[in-house]
Design an enzyme around this catalytic site. Structure first.
Site, PDB file in Angstrom:
ATOM      1  N   LYS A 124       0.861  -1.188   0.000  1.00  0.00           N
ATOM      2  CA  LYS A 124       0.000   0.000   0.000  1.00  0.00           C
ATOM      3  C   LYS A 124       0.887   1.223   0.000  1.00  0.00           C
ATOM      4  O   LYS A 124       1.998   1.186   0.548  1.00  0.00           O
ATOM      5  CB  LYS A 124      -0.896   0.019   1.239  1.00  0.00           C
ATOM      6  CG  LYS A 124      -2.126   0.859   1.077  1.00  0.00           C
ATOM      7  CD  LYS A 124      -3.251   0.097   0.379  1.00  0.00           C
ATOM      8  CE  LYS A 124      -4.433   0.981   0.084  1.00  0.00           C
ATOM      9  NZ  LYS A 124      -5.586   0.197  -0.400  1.00  0.00           N
ATOM     10  N   ASP A 164      -7.087   4.182  -4.553  1.00  0.00           N
ATOM     11  CA  ASP A 164      -7.730   4.019  -3.239  1.00  0.00           C
ATOM     12  C   ASP A 164      -8.383   5.383  -2.940  1.00  0.00           C
ATOM     13  O   ASP A 164      -8.636   6.151  -3.878  1.00  0.00           O
ATOM     14  CB  ASP A 164      -6.697   3.626  -2.163  1.00  0.00           C
ATOM     15  CG  ASP A 164      -7.339   3.189  -0.848  1.00  0.00           C
ATOM     16  OD1 ASP A 164      -7.911   2.089  -0.799  1.00  0.00           O
ATOM     17  OD2 ASP A 164      -7.301   3.959   0.133  1.00  0.00           O
TER      18      ASP A 164
END
Ligand code: NDP
Length: 444
Positions: A124, A164
């Site tokens: 991430k 995201d």
């Protein structure tokens, strides 16, 4: 492994990372029993090697705003684990981003990606840059500056970022463009790309649709379906929009949507036409959800979340820790039958306990929101083949992946009284595959 001891140790080493410790604690508590059936895991200290990311890149991002001021933000990429495939996970741009949040997301991503049946590791990244109120040119300059640092650490077989919160098709396009320029490569290094340059059909829809496919499987275990059910949705971004779209298609009624300023409540339900308005409002004009209330003359509650409203199904699709114990108690008291997470970790551990004690259907994001990364995995396959599949083919594969994730949860999570503990099921199923791969690859 003694989960309590491991967590104490992680708390001591990472005292300022509450979201990361929270995510690790939910996973360790649910896999402890299974882990301890394999003494070989402990001998190679698998648990710490799994909890601590492989590596983290931290960097300064410098860019120039429209007024000519030089701005700085923090940039990060957490490469958590690549035992079963290249690092894979989204990029988040939001003022709240810090290392704790990205470490929790990368940790969760590792198990989620394992559940998808596709070969992807977990990662991430992101920045504390807030896209809110920024012009298109500022967004582009920021994305380019972010990539001038990151480009050398990503690649189609190394690390494949995606979107995201705060990062959608526009931002992925700008980052991919800069990556291409710096690397001199046109490759499948990002997913969620535009259709014209390698993006997969159904990727924008995948997380929301996938959540509803998963929910449908959960409801089936009780002989139920979505038709005529009322739903509360939080968020008004990518995941929320396509969640609402699929609920409408399957005959459900969505009463709420929200953004970080408040929520709207529409007693007649958000229909196709109203959803089109929200998509335009959010995706084109970057407006606020309160404008929906003005346009349609419905209730808007500023500074609040929708969880005190009565509904059958709860679909949190905004951000982490948006449902606490008190909200969970209100949800149960209002007679909800299912909570299916579209966002990552939207429920606190105390809220999860309330749902499980009440024995209502509850699914953690790593299972129910895995549709997004699944279609990202399919985008990687299409890019590697230099082919693109039809929407029908991608959607069918998404559907069957969500079904297989549900089956894995039922297999590993069914308790003696028949209640399916989806948290336990998802964590054990996701963990075992990564653990076996790590064991086979030696101490590295
Ligand atoms: P978007 O940026 O498209 O939308 C996020 C939505 O949540 C916006 O409505 C935003 O409101 C709201 N929101 C963000 N932060 C907060 C906050 N702190 N408090 C209240 N509301 C907030 O993001 P996505 O839809 O892509 O992501 C939503 C969730 O789903 C995240 O948890 C993400 O990690 C998860 N997820 C996303 C996937 C994807 O494919 N995109 C895949 C799997 C999970 P505002 O506009 O006011 O900021």
């Amino acid at each position: 492994m003694n989960a309590t001891k491991v967590l104490e140790d992680l708390n001591r080493r990472f005292p300022n990372e509450p979201e990361y410790i929270q995510a690790v604690s939910v996973v360790l508590n649910s896999i402890e029993e299974e882990y301890n059936k394999h003494p070989e895991f402990d001998k190679s200290n698998l648990v710490e090697r799994l909890c601590i990311p492989d590596r983290i890149y931290t960097f300064r991002v410098t860019w120039v705003d429209d007024k000519g001021n030089v701005q700085t933000n923090m940039g990060y990429r957490v490469q958590h684990n690549n035992a079963i495939g290249p690092y894979k996970g989204g990029v988040r741009f939001h003022a709240s981003v810090n290392l704790s949040i990205l470490k929790f997301l990368a940790f969760e991503q590792t198990f989620k990606n394992s559940l998808t049946t596709l070969p992807m590791g977990g990662a991430k990244g992101g920045s504390d840059f807030s896209p809110r109120g920024k012009s298109n040119n500022e967004i582009m300059r920021f994305c380019q500056a972010f990539m001038t640092e990151l480009w050398n650490h990503v690649g189609p077989d190394e690390d494949v970022p995606a979107g995201d919160i705060g990062v959608g098709g526009r931002e992925v396009g700008y980052m991919f463009g800069m990556y291409k320029k710096l690397s001199h490569q046109f490759s499948g290094t990002f997913t969620g790309k535009g259709r014209e340059f390698g993006g997969s059909l159904v990727r924008p829809e995948a997380t929301g649709y996938g959540n509803i496919y998963f929910l449908t499987e959960m409801l089936k275990t009780k002989g139920l379906d979505l038709n005529g059910k009322t739903c509360l949705v939080s968020g008004a971004g990518n995941v929320a929009q396509y969640t609402v779209e699929k609920v409408i298609q399957l005959g459900g009624k969505v009463l709420t949507m929200s953004d970080s300023d408040g929520y709207i409540y529409d007693p007649d339900g958000i229909d196709r036409e109203k959803l089109d308005y929200i998509m335009e409002l959010k995706n084109l004009y970057r407006g606020r959800i309160s404008e929906y209330a003005e346009k349609y003359g419905v209730k808007y509650v500023a500074g609040a979340k929708p969880w005190s409203e009565k509904a059958d199904i709860i679909l949190p699709s905004a951000t982490q820790n948006e449902i606490n114990e008190e909200a969970a108690k209100a949800i149960v008291a209002n007679g909800a039958i299912a909570v299916s997470e579209g966002a990552n970790m939207p429920c606190t551990p105390q809220a999860i306990k309330v749902f499980q004690d009440a024995k209502i259907l509850y699914s953690p994001g790593k299972a129910s929101n895995a549709g997004g990364v699944s279609v990202s995995g399919l985008e990687m396959t299409q890019n590697a083949e230099h082919l693109s599949w039809t929407a029908g083919e991608v959607d069918n594969r998404l559907h069957s992946i969500m079904k297989s994730i549900h089956e894995a949860c039922v297999k590993y999570g069914t308790e003696p009284d028949g209640y399916v503990n989806y948290v336990k099921g998802a964590n054990i199923a996701g963990f075992m595959k990564v653990a076996k791969a790590m064991m086979a690859q030696g101490i590295i």
